[in-house]
Design a protein around this motif. Structure first.
Motif, PDB file in Angstrom:
ATOM      1  N   PHE A  34      -8.503  13.692  -7.198  1.00 23.09           N
ATOM      2  CA  PHE A  34      -8.188  12.788  -6.091  1.00 23.09           C
ATOM      3  C   PHE A  34      -6.812  13.121  -5.523  1.00 23.09           C
ATOM      4  O   PHE A  34      -5.809  13.070  -6.241  1.00 23.09           O
ATOM      5  N   ILE A  35      -6.777  13.480  -4.238  1.00 22.09           N
ATOM      6  CA  ILE A  35      -5.502  13.717  -3.566  1.00 22.09           C
ATOM      7  C   ILE A  35      -4.973  12.367  -3.108  1.00 22.09           C
ATOM      8  O   ILE A  35      -5.409  11.810  -2.099  1.00 22.09           O
ATOM      9  N   SER A  36      -4.032  11.825  -3.834  1.00 18.04           N
ATOM     10  CA  SER A  36      -3.449  10.525  -3.540  1.00 18.04           C
ATOM     11  C   SER A  36      -2.191  10.724  -2.687  1.00 18.04           C
ATOM     12  O   SER A  36      -2.167  11.569  -1.794  1.00 18.04           O
ATOM     13  N   SER A  37      -1.145   9.999  -2.954  1.00 22.67           N
ATOM     14  CA  SER A  37       0.085  10.081  -2.159  1.00 22.67           C
ATOM     15  C   SER A  37       1.255   9.553  -2.966  1.00 22.67           C
ATOM     16  O   SER A  37       1.111   8.616  -3.759  1.00 22.67           O
ATOM     17  N   ILE A  38       2.428  10.132  -2.741  1.00 24.64           N
ATOM     18  CA  ILE A  38       3.634   9.627  -3.395  1.00 24.64           C
ATOM     19  C   ILE A  38       3.958   8.223  -2.913  1.00 24.64           C
ATOM     20  O   ILE A  38       4.711   7.491  -3.584  1.00 24.64           O
ATOM     21  N   LYS A  39       3.341   7.802  -1.806  1.00 21.92           N
ATOM     22  CA  LYS A  39       3.571   6.447  -1.307  1.00 21.92           C
ATOM     23  C   LYS A  39       3.027   5.397  -2.277  1.00 21.92           C
ATOM     24  O   LYS A  39       3.357   4.225  -2.145  1.00 21.92           O
ATOM     25  N   VAL A  40       2.211   5.803  -3.244  1.00 19.49           N
ATOM     26  CA  VAL A  40       1.814   4.891  -4.315  1.00 19.49           C
ATOM     27  C   VAL A  40       3.047   4.459  -5.099  1.00 19.49           C
ATOM     28  O   VAL A  40       3.172   3.302  -5.511  1.00 19.49           O
ATOM     29  N   ASN A  41       3.960   5.392  -5.325  1.00 12.75           N
ATOM     30  CA  ASN A  41       5.200   5.068  -6.041  1.00 12.75           C
ATOM     31  C   ASN A  41       6.131   4.206  -5.214  1.00 12.75           C
ATOM     32  O   ASN A  41       6.812   3.326  -5.743  1.00 12.75           O
ATOM     33  N   GLY A  42       6.219   4.465  -3.912  1.00 12.04           N
ATOM     34  CA  GLY A  42       7.135   3.739  -3.050  1.00 12.04           C
ATOM     35  C   GLY A  42       7.621   4.601  -1.909  1.00 12.04           C
ATOM     36  O   GLY A  42       7.125   5.698  -1.676  1.00 12.04           O
ATOM     37  N   GLU A  43       8.631   4.097  -1.207  1.00 12.05           N
ATOM     38  CA  GLU A  43       9.106   4.763   0.008  1.00 12.05           C
ATOM     39  C   GLU A  43      10.412   5.522  -0.179  1.00 12.05           C
ATOM     40  O   GLU A  43      10.711   6.430   0.600  1.00 12.05           O
ATOM     41  N   CYS A  44      11.219   5.161  -1.160  1.00  7.04           N
ATOM     42  CA  CYS A  44      12.505   5.836  -1.317  1.00  7.04           C
ATOM     43  C   CYS A  44      12.976   5.715  -2.766  1.00  7.04           C
ATOM     44  O   CYS A  44      12.484   4.880  -3.528  1.00  7.04           O
ATOM     45  N   THR A  45      13.905   6.571  -3.123  1.00 11.26           N
ATOM     46  CA  THR A  45      14.454   6.580  -4.483  1.00 11.26           C
ATOM     47  C   THR A  45      15.969   6.460  -4.443  1.00 11.26           C
ATOM     48  O   THR A  45      16.615   6.869  -3.474  1.00 11.26           O
ATOM     49  N   ALA A  46      16.529   5.906  -5.512  1.00 15.54           N
ATOM     50  CA  ALA A  46      17.978   5.832  -5.665  1.00 15.54           C
ATOM     51  C   ALA A  46      18.510   7.197  -6.092  1.00 15.54           C
ATOM     52  O   ALA A  46      17.776   7.995  -6.681  1.00 15.54           O
ATOM     53  N   PRO A  47      19.769   7.483  -5.824  1.00 10.93           N
ATOM     54  CA  PRO A  47      20.343   8.787  -6.215  1.00 10.93           C
ATOM     55  C   PRO A  47      20.158   9.060  -7.706  1.00 10.93           C
ATOM     56  O   PRO A  47      20.453   8.220  -8.552  1.00 10.93           O
ATOM     57  N   GLY A  48      19.616  10.230  -8.025  1.00 13.43           N
ATOM     58  CA  GLY A  48      19.448  10.631  -9.417  1.00 13.43           C
ATOM     59  C   GLY A  48      18.330   9.933 -10.147  1.00 13.43           C
ATOM     60  O   GLY A  48      18.201  10.079 -11.370  1.00 13.43           O
ATOM     61  N   ARG A  49      17.488   9.186  -9.408  1.00  9.69           N
ATOM     62  CA  ARG A  49      16.373   8.475 -10.055  1.00  9.69           C
ATOM     63  C   ARG A  49      15.061   8.800  -9.347  1.00  9.69           C
ATOM     64  O   ARG A  49      14.492   7.978  -8.634  1.00  9.69           O
ATOM     65  N   PRO A  50      14.554  10.009  -9.532  1.00  9.42           N
ATOM     66  CA  PRO A  50      13.324  10.415  -8.855  1.00  9.42           C
ATOM     67  C   PRO A  50      12.112   9.654  -9.381  1.00  9.42           C
ATOM     68  O   PRO A  50      12.114   9.137 -10.499  1.00  9.42           O
ATOM     69  N   PHE A  51      11.091   9.591  -8.557  1.00  9.17           N
ATOM     70  CA  PHE A  51       9.832   9.010  -8.993  1.00  9.17           C
ATOM     71  C   PHE A  51       9.213   9.865 -10.092  1.00  9.17           C
ATOM     72  O   PHE A  51       9.367  11.085 -10.114  1.00  9.17           O
ATOM     73  N   ASN A  52       8.492   9.207 -11.007  1.00 11.43           N
ATOM     74  CA  ASN A  52       7.687   9.929 -11.984  1.00 11.43           C
ATOM     75  C   ASN A  52       6.333   9.250 -12.096  1.00 11.43           C
ATOM     76  O   ASN A  52       6.123   8.150 -11.578  1.00 11.43           O
ATOM     77  N   SER A  53       5.410   9.898 -12.748  1.00  9.69           N
ATOM     78  CA  SER A  53       4.029   9.423 -12.767  1.00  9.69           C
ATOM     79  C   SER A  53       3.818   8.183 -13.621  1.00  9.69           C
ATOM     80  O   SER A  53       2.772   7.534 -13.527  1.00  9.69           O
ATOM     81  N   THR A  54       4.796   7.844 -14.443  1.00  7.06           N
ATOM     82  CA  THR A  54       4.632   6.684 -15.324  1.00  7.06           C
ATOM     83  C   THR A  54       5.316   5.432 -14.781  1.00  7.06           C
ATOM     84  O   THR A  54       5.184   4.362 -15.377  1.00  7.06           O
ATOM     85  N   ALA A  55       6.037   5.552 -13.667  1.00  5.30           N
ATOM     86  CA  ALA A  55       6.733   4.394 -13.089  1.00  5.30           C
ATOM     87  C   ALA A  55       5.717   3.386 -12.549  1.00  5.30           C
ATOM     88  O   ALA A  55       4.600   3.749 -12.150  1.00  5.30           O
ATOM     89  N   VAL A  56       6.095   2.131 -12.534  1.00  6.64           N
ATOM     90  CA  VAL A  56       5.227   1.087 -11.984  1.00  6.64           C
ATOM     91  C   VAL A  56       5.073   1.313 -10.486  1.00  6.64           C
ATOM     92  O   VAL A  56       6.058   1.412  -9.759  1.00  6.64           O
ATOM     93  N   PRO A  57       3.850   1.424  -9.976  1.00  7.70           N
ATOM     94  CA  PRO A  57       3.649   1.666  -8.542  1.00  7.70           C
ATOM     95  C   PRO A  57       4.211   0.533  -7.694  1.00  7.70           C
ATOM     96  O   PRO A  57       4.061  -0.645  -8.025  1.00  7.70           O
ATOM     97  N   THR A  58       4.859   0.889  -6.589  1.00  8.98           N
ATOM     98  CA  THR A  58       5.393  -0.106  -5.661  1.00  8.98           C
ATOM     99  C   THR A  58       5.100   0.327  -4.228  1.00  8.98           C
ATOM    100  O   THR A  58       6.020   0.590  -3.445  1.00  8.98           O
ATOM    101  N   PRO A  59       3.810   0.437  -3.855  1.00  9.21           N
ATOM    102  CA  PRO A  59       3.490   0.822  -2.476  1.00  9.21           C
ATOM    103  C   PRO A  59       3.998  -0.224  -1.495  1.00  9.21           C
ATOM    104  O   PRO A  59       3.933  -1.422  -1.768  1.00  9.21           O
TER     105      PRO A  59
END
Length: 320
Positions: free
Chosen positions: A113-138
């Motif tokens: 399934f080709i999903s989207s990083i937008k499942v994780n959210g729209e932006c990240t704080a400096p030095g805190r990239p999204f990862n696959s285990t983070a709670v989704p915040t679309p």
């Protein structure tokens, strides 16, 4: 051609078509292209018709070993649907569920399934990239529909035993790219001054060649089963860096005016472009370390090479 048969949905689109062409070139798998209408893939591989919102249009999946599901109602900046979320759910959730259930019933082994990083959210704080285990915040209907589709697919996998693989790309670019990336190239090629020189952010992008390479890796990699994988080029860039690199690939100079970021955001909000300003000004980084480790995967295309290929294609086709 011989080998496992792979149904690729959305095969008229930017990602789906690139997957089919890669499978045709490699020759290890037999692609079946699922499309809504006419396609330049006709005559190159088997083509079937698919409209996700119409369950009766689902093609036969007998003999298909893997489904790469790239078809979707895509994110648009100005959506005119009366109930936007309902429209996204009708295609991206309900259509995906119907396809996956039919795949499981037909004995399909793996559903990518080709999903989207937008499942994780729209932006990240400096030095805190999204990862696959983070709670989704679309944060928008498109991202929410992709999250709901992911959850439904995991439930189907648990109930049926069909292997599900989820890939969440950020913005995809490459030869033939459309939408905002194409608009940026047009402005830069015209040497139009842009008020983006003062932005200090970091964005993860993914070249179409890198995304397709990961998709193909996931077709038969044993460790991909049940996984959720973030993908990028592995080298993040700021908005000004990206613009300068694109301009250089076009043989132009980027004229970037140092307008304060806060002023850009205020001006954008006044003209209804708040979301666009967020994408230009905020950071969005993804951590592909777990993807690399689990699959032994390395992005095969560098950012510079991918941008050069994208610019060359644009220059060769801008008047066609």
């Amino acid at each position: 051609m011989s080998g496992p048969r792979v149904l690729v949905t959305g095969a008229r689109g930017f990602v789906g078509e690139a997957v089919v062409f890669r499978l045709l070139r490699d020759g290890s798998f037999v692609p079946v292209a699922a499309v809504r209408g006419a396609t330049r893939l006709s005559g190159l591989c088997q083509v079937v018709t698919l409209a996700l919102e119409d369950a009766s249009s689902l093609p036969s999946l007998e003999g298909i070993q893997v489904v790469v599901h790239a078809a979707a109602r895509v994110h648009v900046m100005s959506d005119v649907a009366a109930d936007t979320l309902a429209e996204y759910r009708r295609v991206n959730v309900e259509g995906t569920v119907q396809l996956a259930l039919k795949a499981a019933s037909a004995g399909v082994k793996r559903f990518i399934f080709i999903s989207s990083i937008k499942v994780n959210g729209e932006c990240t704080a400096p030095g805190r990239p999204f990862n696959s285990t983070a709670v989704p915040t679309p944060m928008d209907p498109y991202g929410l529909s992709k999250q709901e589709a992911e959850e439904a697919l995991r439930n189907i996998a648990e109930d049926t035993g069909m292997e599900v693989v989820i890939i969440r790309p950020p913005m995809v670019y490459g030869p033939g790219v459309k939408a905002n990336f194409l608009s940026m190239m047009r402005w830069l090629n015209k040497s139009v001054p842009l008020p983006l020189g003062a932005i200090r952010n970091q964005r993860s992008l993914v070249a179409i060649g890198n995304l397709v390479d990961l998709v193909v890796t996931c077709i038969d990699h044993p460790a991909a089963a049940g996984g959720t994988f973030l993908v990028s080029d592995g080298a993040d860039v700021s908005t000004p860096q990206l613009l300068r690199s694109i301009a250089q690939a076009l043989g132009k100079k980027a004229w970037l005016l140092p307008v304060p970021t806060w002023l850009l955001k205020v001006a954008a909000a006044c003209v209804g472009k708040k979301a666009m300003a967020q994408r230009l000004c905020e950071s969005l980084q993804v951590d592909i370390g777990p993807t690399r480790q689990a699959l032994g995967w390395v992005p095969p295309v560098s950012v510079d090479d991918a941008l050069r290929q994208t610019a060359d294609y644009y220059l060769d086709n801008q008047n066609k």
